[in-house]
Every structure is written in C-alpha cells, then in structure tokens.
Scaffold this active site. Structure first.
Site, PDB file in Angstrom:
ATOM      1  N   CYS A 162       0.804  -1.227   0.000  1.00  0.00           N
ATOM      2  CA  CYS A 162       0.000   0.000   0.000  1.00  0.00           C
ATOM      3  C   CYS A 162       0.833   1.271   0.000  1.00  0.00           C
ATOM      4  O   CYS A 162       0.282   2.367  -0.110  1.00  0.00           O
ATOM      5  CB  CYS A 162      -0.942  -0.005   1.198  1.00  0.00           C
ATOM      6  N   HIS A 294      -3.444   7.800   5.856  1.00  0.00           N
ATOM      7  CA  HIS A 294      -3.571   6.474   5.259  1.00  0.00           C
ATOM      8  C   HIS A 294      -4.992   5.968   5.484  1.00  0.00           C
ATOM      9  O   HIS A 294      -5.616   5.446   4.565  1.00  0.00           O
ATOM     10  CB  HIS A 294      -2.533   5.530   5.850  1.00  0.00           C
ATOM     11  N   GLU A 305      -2.470   5.269  13.504  1.00  0.00           N
ATOM     12  CA  GLU A 305      -2.078   6.473  12.777  1.00  0.00           C
ATOM     13  C   GLU A 305      -2.371   7.731  13.599  1.00  0.00           C
ATOM     14  O   GLU A 305      -1.545   8.651  13.655  1.00  0.00           O
ATOM     15  CB  GLU A 305      -2.799   6.543  11.427  1.00  0.00           C
ATOM     16  N   HIS A 331      -9.666   1.848  -1.312  1.00  0.00           N
ATOM     17  CA  HIS A 331      -8.220   1.661  -1.127  1.00  0.00           C
ATOM     18  C   HIS A 331      -7.629   1.054  -2.394  1.00  0.00           C
ATOM     19  O   HIS A 331      -7.860  -0.115  -2.703  1.00  0.00           O
ATOM     20  CB  HIS A 331      -7.988   0.736   0.070  1.00  0.00           C
TER      21      HIS A 331
END
Length: 402
Positions: A162, A294, A305, A331
C-alpha cells in the site's frame, strides 16, 4: 539540491475519469463505492468496491494494444496522458534522454493472472496468449508509459504493497532534486477488482461488507478500489523557464520500516516517517495544516495512525485537519497514495479540504479533526501525505503551496 514541483496531474478512479471530475467529487463528498460488477461476484463474501465504471478499453486502444495492456496499464496510460498534456512537456532530445518513469503497483496485472488461471485450470486449455507475461508484469505500465512518451531516462516500478505509490514518487523526487533528471513521470496504479483479487483479500478478514468509515467508532474494515494517479515532477527552474503552471512543490519525504510485524502497524514506524519528512523538507510541525491520512477504516490502522500523529505534532495535532479520501474512492492498494496526492494538491492550491465521509460515531482513540462528512474551506500552506503498508513499509511526502 534542486527544488521539485508538480506541473501535471492525471487520474482515473471510482470518482472520475480525470482530475477535474475527481476533485469535484471530493469537494462534494461523493461516494464512489458501490456493488461490484464482475464475473462470479455471487461467490464473493465482499461484494462492494470502488470500481471504475464506464471505462471502455476498446474506445481508447486498438486490438493489438489491448492484447498487451492489463487493466492497470490501461488506467496508467490514460492518467499519464492527462498529466503530461497538462504539463505542456514534449519529450525529445536531451530532455527525453534524461527524463524517466517511476511508478508504483502492488499487484500489477492481477486481472491477467486471474483470466489465465481460469483458462488453464477451469477451462482446461493448454495454451495461453504469447503476451501474457509482458501483460502481467509489474513494470508493464512504466514500460508502456516510457514508450508512449519517449522517456529514455531512469524507468522502473516500485512494489511495496500500500506504500508503492509514495515510495515511487519519493524516488522520482530524489532523482529530480539531485539533478539526475529534469523531469520524471511518477505515481501509481492498481486493478485488483477481479474475482481472484477480491477473494484473496477476503482471506485477511479486514474488508468491510458495507462501507469504508475511517476513524468512525463503528468502522468495520477497508474497501478496495482501483485506478491510477500520475504526476509530472519537474525541476523548479526548468518549469519556471518555460512558464509552466506549478500545482505545488514537493518539499521532502521520508521512509521507514516498522521491522516488527507483517500486518500489524507500528506507531513508532509511522511517526518516524512523518517526522523524517518534515525534517527533510525543513518544515516545522506548526506549519502543517493538512494531513491526507492512510486511514483505511480498519480498527488497528486508524487508531495507530492517530496516535502517531499525536506523538509527532504534540499540541499542534489538535489544530490539524486530517482526512481519508479512501472513504470515497476505496483503497487502491499500490495506487492509493497517488490518487490521494490529488487531495493534497486541492488543499494547497484551492483551499479545499477533502472530507472523511461515512463518519458516524466519534472514537476516543481517533480524537483528531478528521473533517467529518463535509469538505471544508481553509488556507493551507503545507500538507503531508501518509502511506503505511503491510510489511511495515512507511512512506510520507511533504508538500508546499506553489
């Protein structure tokens, strides 16, 4: 060290087939996630995704090209054309010899793998098309972009799950900043929304069956998307000399490895990458106005995060705007950082902060300003874009307004 600016942007994703339509959708908080339309979808437990709709390869490419272009390559070529057209660059002579392509993807030609596994194992065929290997290889998109636009300098593909796009853009940034290349085409793409691609992700049990709700207490997983984001990174004086429109400046970057777990994120790894990007850019934490997170919508990622942001920014964390556009376009795995960079450009250039849609319940472990549900007008001079991947791969870009 030379300054690096962005002079062209292109995209295709679930929100739009170009940059203007994508940014308009982000401003309006449009959700591009919906029911999947693909073969054997009834056999999937997860039946939603950020699918690119209305994209007809036959209307864009000839028969021979289609035999060579997996869907992720098709998306990349469309986005690259838009970006290069906007930049106004034409690659010939010394400019062509020194400029190149660095793109990110996690899966490459997943659709081609899927189609040909079906052909061999399900249909019992003993032969596949002679171009299967060049069609599915991860560097196919970068190779075709280089051939289409006469780019003869450094060209390769980065694959770090990712974080692929952010790692790719960091490499392009480094090349331009060091003087190795006057311009680089960079970004990333992905197209995993086929039966085999979705089925593999189902096994991880991190997927939502209904919606992507980053930072909301009732979030229940990520939702896959597909598409591409491609940019022209150019040396500032080169761009200025030819009177190019500058979208924003790429000021710095940093990368880190968690070195801890193959799937669980680390607060320390994320924090080191964010702090490193600020240090590389010479930016204080108080200058940052927006973070494109993210923000996958999984329980572990979002709280980790937010904790990392709090550690890095201290009291300033409460003044930051932080949003996840994955709530709108899904995503894109290896392509996600590239599409999300568009939200940073919109914040810096247009003063519009893309929202985190689907937000329903505050989570005390995500107690930051996540710009819930509605876009916001705000003047932003500095933004950062986070990408954190399975395997503990972290890559953060820092950007300034032009």
């Amino acid at each position: 060290m030379k300054r690096v600016v962005i002079t062209g942007a292109g995209t295709i994703n679930a929100l739009g087939h170009d940059v203007p339509s994508t940014l308009a959708a982000m401003r309006e908080g449009v959700c591009g996630i919906g029911p999947l339309e693909l073969r054997d979808v009834e056999r999937l437990s997860i039946q939603i995704g950020g699918q690119v709709r209305g994209f007809e390869a036959e209307g864009r490419y000839n028969r021979q090209q289609i035999s060579l272009y997996d869907r992720f390559t098709q998306f990349t070529l469309a986005a690259a054309k838009e970006a290069i057209d906007q930049s106004g660059l034409s690659f010939s002579g010394e400019l062509a010899a020194k400029s190149g392509v660095v793109l990110g993807t996690a899966g490459g030609g997943v659709s081609t793998w899927d189609d040909n596994y079906r052909s061999v194992y399900e249909d019992g065929k003993n032969r596949v098309h002679p171009f299967v290997v060049p069609k599915l290889m991860n560097n196919a998109a970068a190779s075709h972009v280089s051939m289409e636009h006469n780019l003869k300098g450094p060209s390769f593909t980065v694959s770090t799950a990712c974080a692929s796009s952010n790692h790719a853009m960091a490499q392009a940034f480094t090349m331009v900043r060091s003087g190795l290349a006057p311009a680089m085409i960079t970004g990333g793409s992905e197209s995993m929304l086929c039966f085999g691609g979705v089925k593999a992700w189902e096994g991880l049990r991190v997927m939502s069956r209904d919606a992507c709700r980053p930072f909301s207490a009732n979030r229940n997983g990520m939702v896959q998307g597909e598409g591409a984001g491609v940019f022209v990174f150019e040396e500032y004086e080169h761009a200025r000399a030819r009177g190019a429109q500058i979208l924003c400046e790429v000021a710095g970057f940093a990368m880190s490895s968690d070195a801890s777990d193959i799937v669980m994120p680390s607060k320390n790894g994320a924090a080191r990458a964010m702090a490193g990007a600020l240090a590389d850019a010479g930016i204080s934490r108080e200058e940052v106005g927006y973070i494109n997170a993210h923000g996958t919508g999984t329980a572990a990622n979002d709280k980790t995060e937010c904790a990392a942001v709090a550690d890095v920014f201290g009291p300033h964390a409460d003044k930051l705007m932080i949003s996840s556009t994955k709530s709108m376009h899904g995503h894109l795995i290896g392509g996600t950082g590239a599409v999300e960079l568009l939200a940073c450009i919109m914040a810096l250039r247009d003063g519009v902060i893309a929202p985190t849609i689907g937000y329903e319940e505050p989570d005390p472990e995500c107690a930051l300003d996540v710009v819930p549900n509605d876009a916001r007008d705000a003047e932003v001079k500095v933004a950062i874009s986070n990408a954190f991947a399975f395997g503990g791969m972290n890559a953060v870009l820092a950007l300034r307004a032009a």
